[in-house]
Structure formats: C-alpha cells, structure tokens
Design a protein around this motif. Structure first.
Motif: not given
Length: 157
Positions: A139-157
């Motif tokens: 519920n706010y301006n999210q324009d800063a997220c346009k075109g951003v490459s979002v890194p995902l980290y996956v871990s298992v144990n």
C-alpha cells in the motif's frame, strides 16, 4: 602257547584300554567364551546440492502473477541423507542480506519453495520441486522495484 596267549591277552586288553581312552576323548570338549571388538570409522557425507533453473520470462508487478522455476536437490554422496526443509529467500548468493535498492527491498517480494514429499534422498539420487516468487501489492509506491533483478537464495538441510 602260554606265552602267545598271554601276549594276545595283553594286546587285546591294551587295545581295549586305548579304545576306551581314545573313545572317551572324542566326546570331551572345552567350553569357553570368545569376544572381539573392532572400530569402523564413519565418513561424512557430501553436502546436498541445489540447482534452480531460470525463472520463467516475464516481469513481476505488484500483486501480479508470480514466476516459478524448477528446483533439483541432489545427494551426491553414497549414503541416505535426510532432507529436513528447503528455505528460499531474497538474499545474495552467499545468503547474506540483499543490498536493497532505496525504495525496494526483500519485503516487496514473497517467495516459497515446495519439494516432492520426500524426507530422505538415497545416494546419487535427487528430488524435484518448485521455487516461486511474487511481488506483493504494498500500500505504497513500489516504482523503485521496476526492472530490478531480485536475487534468490535457496538452502536445504
């Protein structure tokens, strides 16, 4: 004749005595208890490995559809390893916090992972699952997220 008969008698008696002694020995035995111990060193298994295929093409938008990718968890070792859980988060490749861009952070995204209903992975085998990311509708301006490459980290144990 007396000598021969006496000699035969002695041979018969000696043979009978030897048979009695020898025959008795055939049924005699010793009892005993034996023990042994040894140590075998256990090894350590190789860590489970995780591979994520590229996410489907498209862009994330606030409240829009998510993107999914296939995840493969492999046990490169020889023994069975237990898979307790799979955790996926928005973070750098070493698991450290994502250096967020001003106005866009990990909190702008929802991530989840599901893996086949398996709790153990045999040596040399793998299980498959899915990683999904979606942009939340803040519920706010999210324009800063346009075109951003979002890194995902996956871990298992």
């Amino acid at each position: 004749m007396g000598k021969t008969t006496g000699r035969k008698k002695r041979i018969v008696i000696t043979t009978a005595a030897l048979l009695a002694i020898g025959g008795g020995a055939a049924f005699a035995y010793w009892t005993g208890v034996g023990t042994t111990s040894t140590a075998v060193t256990s090894g350590s298994e190789s860590a489970l490995t995780v591979e994520v295929t590229s996410l489907a093409s498209g862009v994330l938008t606030p409240g829009g559809p998510g993107q999914s990718a296939e995840i493969t968890v492999t046990n490169p070792g020889k023994g069975v390893q237990k898979l307790n859980n799979v955790v996926v988060k928005v973070a750098e490749s070493d698991g450290s916090p994502w250096a967020a861009i001003t106005g866009c952070s990990k909190d702008d995204f929802s991530v989840a992972a599901t893996v086949d209903n398996v709790t153990q992975i045999e040596g040399g085998k793998h299980v498959k699952g899915t990683v999904t990311i979606q942009m939340v509708n803040g519920n706010y301006n999210q324009d800063a997220c346009k075109g951003v490459s979002v890194p995902l980290y996956v871990s298992v144990n």
